[in-house]
Design an enzyme around this catalytic site. Structure first.
Site, PDB file in Angstrom:
ATOM      1  N   ASP A  79      14.280 111.735 -28.353  1.00 13.47           N
ATOM      2  CA  ASP A  79      13.940 110.483 -29.050  1.00 13.47           C
ATOM      3  C   ASP A  79      12.894 109.637 -28.332  1.00 13.47           C
ATOM      4  OD1 ASP A  79      16.057 110.226 -27.130  1.00 13.47           O
ATOM      5  OD2 ASP A  79      16.498 108.225 -27.871  1.00 13.47           O
ATOM      6  N   GLU A 137      19.069 109.478 -27.297  1.00 17.48           N
ATOM      7  CA  GLU A 137      19.610 109.219 -25.961  1.00 17.48           C
ATOM      8  C   GLU A 137      19.519 107.737 -25.596  1.00 17.48           C
ATOM      9  OE1 GLU A 137      20.056 108.292 -22.000  1.00 17.48           O
ATOM     10  OE2 GLU A 137      18.053 108.230 -22.866  1.00 17.48           O
TER      11      GLU A 137
END
Ligand code: ZN
Ligand code: ZN
Length: 391
Positions: A79, A137
């Site tokens: 991400d 995350e």
């Protein structure tokens, strides 16, 4: 052990072009649709069995060795962050307001390189490599959701490995430190409710702004007065809201912040004192409190034996490297949820290059790293996986 560093250097164009493509097209947590699509396609092109849509956009693939053996889980996060990029790089983000400012574009490219390296040596492996590409995350709970959706089942891993590019340190620096390397993290929200009134007539009001000031100051006594001075923790108030004008005492004030600890017993002590300090101080000043504490991550606690294996591989692979055996940061990582009940090692690999101006810190709009670290990271991860499997 294969010469993974040479093999990874031969794959540099593959790794770099993937990294730059991910960098140009960053996606926020749980929205990594394009990224996950490329990950799945690359893994399928190796002939691997690929599962998609785990924790919305997570991808899992298995590399089966030719002989039975343990299962090693390798985690790579995908991400990006809600930051407007200011690097001016040729491969800068093409999505306004979204940027790979933590290096997860590199992690995803490293993961696909590791898949290629290990797939090429599939027949030499004893056991199974479980490749996990994780969404979200950055504080959104991607790892925890993957665990809830069964990423640790069928097969259950025996060992987990993960890495993070580390721009605080130059290429060549590696930390595979035994024990807690990243902190457990909780967020807190506190509402202090008093009684609003005229700013010039405080005796008719119960002032939550005054109480908030006392509470924020008193919270700093937890680390300085309650903790054994050789232990460590952080209590930071980071967000304070109350009132709307100069002559009105508001009815309430909101405080938010973060608590970081390494050990469960320290965490328990800090949380207990947090409630006592907030409630006791507020009560003394006539205010009510509403406290919400949310667990974000556990501490990332590295297994000593696995960490030593990673260290000794790094020493052999990079004779010129600076390998750190004792390192801790109060940063946090949700990888802790994937290695909570079995051993693992989460290692950091230096990625900055101050001479090239590539040393902005993580989450900064000018964050960028030296791509020379990519083959080093991929080779170290592949070799660590083989060491765990073949011993
Ligand atoms: Zn980050
Ligand atoms: Zn990160």
């Amino acid at each position: 052990m294969p010469d993974f560093y040479s093999e990874a250097q031969e794959l540099i164009e593959f790794t770099r072009s993937l990294r730059r493509d991910f960098h140009r097209h960053p996606e926020l947590g749980f929205q990594e649709i394009r990224t996950a699509g490329i990950v799945a396609k690359e893994l399928q092109s190796l002939g691997l069995q690929v599962n998609t849509g785990i924790a919305k956009t997570g991808v899992v693939a298995m590399i089966e060795g030719s002989r039975p053996g343990p299962v090693v889980l390798l985690r790579f996060d995908m991400d990006a962050l809600p930051i407007e990029e200011e690097t001016g790089a040729e491969y800068a983000s093409q999505t306004p307001g979204v940027m790979h400012a933590c290096g997860h574009d590199g992690h995803t490219a490293i993961g696909l390189t590791v898949a290629k390296l290990l797939h090429a040596h599939q027949s030499e492996l004893s056991g199974t490599v479980k490749l996990v590409f994780q969404p979200a995350e950055e504080g959104l709970g991607g790892a925890e959701l993957m665990v809830k959706e069964g990423v640790l089942e069928n097969p259950h891993p025996d060992v987990a490995l993960a890495l993070h590019l580390w721009n605080e340190k130059p290429v060549g620096w590696i930390a595979a430190s035994p024990g807690p390397i990243m902190a457990a993290s909780e967020t807190f929200s506190v509402r202090i409710t008093g009684k609003g009134g005229h700013g010039a007539l405080p005796h008719h009001a119960v002032d939550p702004i005054f109480a908030a000031g006392q509470i924020i100051t008193a919270l700093q006594s937890i680390v300085s007065r309650n903790l054994d001075p050789v232990e460590t923790a952080v209590v930071s108030a980071t967000n304070l809201h109350g009132g709307s004008t100069f002559n009105v005492i508001p009815p309430y004030v909101d405080i938010q912040g973060t608590i970081r600890t390494f050990k469960p017993e320290i965490r328990d002590l800090v949380l207990r004192r947090f409630y006592e300090v907030v409630e006791g101080t507020a009560q003394a000043l006539g205010c009510d409190t509403e406290i919400t504490i949310k667990k974000i991550t556990l501490a990332v606690d590295n297994d000593p034996e696995i960490s030593r294996k990673v260290q000794s591989i790094a020493e052999k692979m990079f004779p010129d490297a600076s390998i750190i055996t004792k390192f801790q940061t109060m940063g946090s990582e949700d990888m802790s949820f994937m290695m909570d009940d079995f051993p693992g090692c989460y290692f950091l690999i230096g990625s900055s290059n101050p001479q090239k101006g590539l040393d902005a810190k993580h989450h900064h709009p000018k964050f960028d790293f030296d791509e020379a670290t990519l083959p080093r990271a991929a080779a170290l991860m592949a070799a660590a996986a083989v060491e765990v499997l073949n011993g």
